[in-house]
Design a protein around this motif. Structure first.
Motif, PDB file in Angstrom:
ATOM      1  N   ASN A  21       0.818  -1.215   0.000  1.00 37.72           N
ATOM      2  CA  ASN A  21       0.000   0.000   0.000  1.00 37.72           C
ATOM      3  C   ASN A  21       0.849   1.262   0.000  1.00 37.72           C
ATOM      4  N   GLY A  22       2.138   1.116   0.291  1.00 40.66           N
ATOM      5  CA  GLY A  22       3.034   2.264   0.254  1.00 40.66           C
ATOM      6  C   GLY A  22       2.587   3.358   1.199  1.00 40.66           C
ATOM      7  N   SER A  23       2.539   4.596   0.692  1.00 35.68           N
ATOM      8  CA  SER A  23       2.207   5.732   1.549  1.00 35.68           C
ATOM      9  C   SER A  23       0.711   5.875   1.797  1.00 35.68           C
ATOM     10  N   ARG A  24      -0.086   5.005   1.178  1.00 41.70           N
ATOM     11  CA  ARG A  24      -1.524   5.042   1.457  1.00 41.70           C
ATOM     12  C   ARG A  24      -1.794   4.435   2.825  1.00 41.70           C
ATOM     13  N   VAL A  25      -2.678   5.048   3.577  1.00 40.68           N
ATOM     14  CA  VAL A  25      -3.028   4.515   4.889  1.00 40.68           C
ATOM     15  C   VAL A  25      -3.746   3.178   4.723  1.00 40.68           C
ATOM     16  N   THR A  26      -3.269   2.173   5.430  1.00 40.15           N
ATOM     17  CA  THR A  26      -3.936   0.873   5.470  1.00 40.15           C
ATOM     18  C   THR A  26      -4.892   0.891   6.651  1.00 40.15           C
ATOM     19  N   THR A  27      -6.176   0.844   6.372  1.00 45.46           N
ATOM     20  CA  THR A  27      -7.163   0.986   7.436  1.00 45.46           C
ATOM     21  C   THR A  27      -7.274  -0.290   8.264  1.00 45.46           C
ATOM     22  N   LEU A  28      -7.821  -0.138   9.455  1.00 41.66           N
ATOM     23  CA  LEU A  28      -8.027  -1.295  10.323  1.00 41.66           C
ATOM     24  C   LEU A  28      -8.985  -2.288   9.674  1.00 41.66           C
ATOM     25  N   ASP A  29     -10.024  -1.771   9.015  1.00 39.98           N
ATOM     26  CA  ASP A  29     -10.973  -2.659   8.339  1.00 39.98           C
ATOM     27  C   ASP A  29     -10.281  -3.465   7.249  1.00 39.98           C
ATOM     28  N   GLU A  30      -9.380  -2.825   6.509  1.00 43.02           N
ATOM     29  CA  GLU A  30      -8.656  -3.522   5.445  1.00 43.02           C
ATOM     30  C   GLU A  30      -7.770  -4.619   6.026  1.00 43.02           C
ATOM     31  N   ILE A  31      -7.138  -4.327   7.150  1.00 38.38           N
ATOM     32  CA  ILE A  31      -6.284  -5.321   7.803  1.00 38.38           C
ATOM     33  C   ILE A  31      -7.104  -6.533   8.234  1.00 38.38           C
ATOM     34  N   VAL A  32      -8.249  -6.271   8.860  1.00 35.97           N
ATOM     35  CA  VAL A  32      -9.100  -7.376   9.322  1.00 35.97           C
ATOM     36  C   VAL A  32      -9.591  -8.205   8.141  1.00 35.97           C
ATOM     37  N   THR A  33      -9.948  -7.529   7.044  1.00 40.91           N
ATOM     38  CA  THR A  33     -10.452  -8.241   5.865  1.00 40.91           C
ATOM     39  C   THR A  33      -9.361  -9.081   5.210  1.00 40.91           C
ATOM     40  N   LYS A  34      -8.193  -8.486   4.992  1.00 44.91           N
ATOM     41  CA  LYS A  34      -7.138  -9.163   4.237  1.00 44.91           C
ATOM     42  C   LYS A  34      -6.423 -10.248   5.047  1.00 44.91           C
ATOM     43  N   ILE A  35      -6.319 -10.062   6.347  1.00 45.31           N
ATOM     44  CA  ILE A  35      -5.527 -11.001   7.154  1.00 45.31           C
ATOM     45  C   ILE A  35      -6.400 -11.989   7.913  1.00 45.31           C
ATOM     46  N   TRP A  36      -7.538 -11.517   8.398  1.00 46.98           N
ATOM     47  CA  TRP A  36      -8.404 -12.396   9.190  1.00 46.98           C
ATOM     48  C   TRP A  36      -9.727 -12.718   8.496  1.00 46.98           C
ATOM     49  N   ASN A  37      -9.859 -12.341   7.235  1.00 45.01           N
ATOM     50  CA  ASN A  37     -11.075 -12.644   6.465  1.00 45.01           C
ATOM     51  C   ASN A  37     -12.344 -12.188   7.182  1.00 45.01           C
ATOM     52  N   ASP A  38     -12.266 -10.999   7.777  1.00 40.81           N
ATOM     53  CA  ASP A  38     -13.403 -10.368   8.458  1.00 40.81           C
ATOM     54  C   ASP A  38     -13.860 -11.117   9.706  1.00 40.81           C
ATOM     55  N   ALA A  39     -13.029 -12.023  10.203  1.00 40.08           N
ATOM     56  CA  ALA A  39     -13.379 -12.709  11.451  1.00 40.08           C
ATOM     57  C   ALA A  39     -13.246 -11.723  12.617  1.00 40.08           C
ATOM     58  N   PRO A  40     -14.016 -11.907  13.686  1.00 37.66           N
ATOM     59  CA  PRO A  40     -13.895 -11.017  14.850  1.00 37.66           C
ATOM     60  C   PRO A  40     -12.470 -11.050  15.397  1.00 37.66           C
ATOM     61  N   ILE A  41     -11.891  -9.877  15.585  1.00 30.75           N
ATOM     62  CA  ILE A  41     -10.517  -9.798  16.076  1.00 30.75           C
ATOM     63  C   ILE A  41     -10.385  -8.566  16.953  1.00 30.75           C
ATOM     64  N   SER A  42      -9.642  -8.671  18.014  1.00 32.96           N
ATOM     65  CA  SER A  42      -9.515  -7.556  18.948  1.00 32.96           C
ATOM     66  C   SER A  42      -8.457  -6.563  18.485  1.00 32.96           C
ATOM     67  N   ASP A  43      -8.588  -5.325  18.950  1.00 29.37           N
ATOM     68  CA  ASP A  43      -7.574  -4.309  18.654  1.00 29.37           C
ATOM     69  C   ASP A  43      -6.221  -4.723  19.220  1.00 29.37           C
ATOM     70  N   ALA A  44      -6.258  -5.419  20.351  1.00 29.48           N
ATOM     71  CA  ALA A  44      -5.006  -5.859  20.976  1.00 29.48           C
ATOM     72  C   ALA A  44      -4.261  -6.848  20.080  1.00 29.48           C
ATOM     73  N   ALA A  45      -5.006  -7.708  19.381  1.00 36.35           N
ATOM     74  CA  ALA A  45      -4.371  -8.677  18.487  1.00 36.35           C
ATOM     75  C   ALA A  45      -3.696  -7.970  17.316  1.00 36.35           C
ATOM     76  N   ILE A  46      -4.373  -6.955  16.771  1.00 36.95           N
ATOM     77  CA  ILE A  46      -3.770  -6.190  15.674  1.00 36.95           C
ATOM     78  C   ILE A  46      -2.532  -5.457  16.175  1.00 36.95           C
ATOM     79  N   ALA A  47      -2.649  -4.830  17.349  1.00 36.37           N
ATOM     80  CA  ALA A  47      -1.518  -4.084  17.913  1.00 36.37           C
ATOM     81  C   ALA A  47      -0.319  -4.995  18.147  1.00 36.37           C
ATOM     82  N   SER A  48      -0.584  -6.241  18.558  1.00 38.75           N
ATOM     83  CA  SER A  48       0.497  -7.201  18.792  1.00 38.75           C
ATOM     84  C   SER A  48       1.255  -7.500  17.501  1.00 38.75           C
ATOM     85  N   ARG A  49       0.518  -7.682  16.394  1.00 40.73           N
ATOM     86  CA  ARG A  49       1.181  -7.966  15.108  1.00 40.73           C
ATOM     87  C   ARG A  49       1.958  -6.755  14.610  1.00 40.73           C
TER      88      ARG A  49
END
Length: 371
Positions: free
Chosen positions: A41-69
């Protein structure tokens, strides 16, 4: 495909991160996927929703789990949450990769990865102040602000800070303070006043960095008509953001050196000319939209802008073969839809492109699909 940045090489095909000397850097799978997404994505902001969709396939995930990665990705690159020199947190939005990136296919010469889309305009909606009969106003004010957050989010092109973040600042925070704490460009605030049966709602849209009011209005009515007034206010605010934010962005872009402009800046310059409906302005719009695409080839709104330009050529005959212009309009609209199928502007230009070719059924379908 390999991506090179700093002293690292990210091999997307082999799912490996390596130092420039070839030494591997161990990453857990989700950390690698996150880093790969940020790099691409380069200098484009990668949104939290995009991260959840691309990495967890929209499964429920906590902010703490994202912060850990994110922490693990930073640690692997020698970065941390304090300096954020490589992976920057954009509060209330997501993350942005800060290093220049080059890419190369296997056996090919490396080329600069041109992704300078920049940051989409962002806005924080503060809870409205309550005046007069504060018990009722105190209920209506935050509810109205929440409704505005939802409605603005549906526009897709502007980044809207979540209620949990913006409401923490309260209703009297000044624009500059909001800008510093939430890293936004615009602030929507206002007031709700109830005196007897009378209701007054006064929204204010400000530029966050300067505090300049770029739009404001007042809506009066009876408290019994609260739902009608709420609808009027919401529609007017969304329309004001659609008009005044791009206009303000274009004015800001004109005051900067052209070399420093990102794709969003060029897009807003193009948008500023497209609605003047002259052949000269149409040509200027095309130039600015192409400049945006030179910096961000997959920028959907710039493709949609070029579709708009070609539509005007086909509709008005601005020195072009109307048949060719109509086909160009459809081609650019389809490219925009490939990148952002839920973007209203992309759907709009696609529908008009079918309309100009007399494909009315498909045009109507595209209009219905517009979010």
């Amino acid at each position: 495909m390999k991506f090179c940045f700093g002293n690292f090489e990210l091999d997307h095909t082999a799912a490996e991160l390596r130092l420039s000397d070839g030494q591997g850097v161990h990453l857990e799978r989700q950390v690698f996927l996150l880093l790969s997404l940020l790099v691409q994505n380069g200098s484009r902001v990668t949104t939290l929703d995009e991260i959840v969709t691309k990495i967890w396939n929209d499964a429920p995930i906590s902010d703490a789990a994202i912060a850990s990665r994110v922490r693990s990705a930073r640690a692997a690159l020698g970065d941390n949450g304090k300096t954020q020199s490589i992976i920057r947190t954009i509060r209330g939005q997501g993350f942005r990769f800060e290093l220049p990136v080059t890419r190369k296919a296997d056996g090919s010469i490396a080329e600069t990865l041109i992704i300078n889309e920049g940051v989409a305009p962002s806005i924080a909606v503060l809870p409205f102040q309550a005046f007069g009969e504060t018990e009722q106003a105190g209920v209506i004010a935050p509810a109205l602000a929440h409704e505005l957050i939802v409605s603005l989010s549906l526009t897709k092109w502007v980044t809207v800070i979540a209620r949990a973040s913006s409401f923490q600042l309260g209703s009297v925070a000044n624009a500059q303070s909001v800008s510093e704490q939430l890293d936004v460009r615009y602030v929507l605030s206002g007031s709700v006043e109830i005196n007897g049966p009378n209701l007054t709602v006064s929204p204010v849209l400000s530029a966050a960095d300067s505090g300049q009011v770029i739009w404001a209005d007042r809506y009066n009515g009876l408290i019994d008509d609260i739902f009608s007034i709420k609808a009027d206010v919401t529609n007017s605010v969304v329309a004001a953001v659609e008009v005044h934010v791009p206009r303000h962005q274009a004015a800001e872009a004109r005051r900067r050196d052209i070399e420093s402009l990102d794709a969003w800046s060029f897009f807003h310059l193009g948008l500023n000319h497209i609605y003047r409906f002259t052949e000269e302005d149409n040509a200027l719009s095309a130039r600015y939209f192409k400049e945006a695409l030179a910096r961000a080839p997959n920028f959907a709104r710039a493709h949609a802008g070029l579709s708009f330009v070609s539509f005007q050529k086909a509709f008005t005959g601005f020195g072009a073969d109307r048949g060719v212009a109509a086909r160009d309009a459809l081609s650019a609209a389809e490219r925009a839809m490939e990148q952002a199928p839920d973007d209203p502007f992309s759907n709009f230009v696609l529908g008009r492109s079918y309309w100009i070719q007399q494909d009315l059924d498909t045009a109507a379908h595209s209009a219905v699909q517009t979010p």
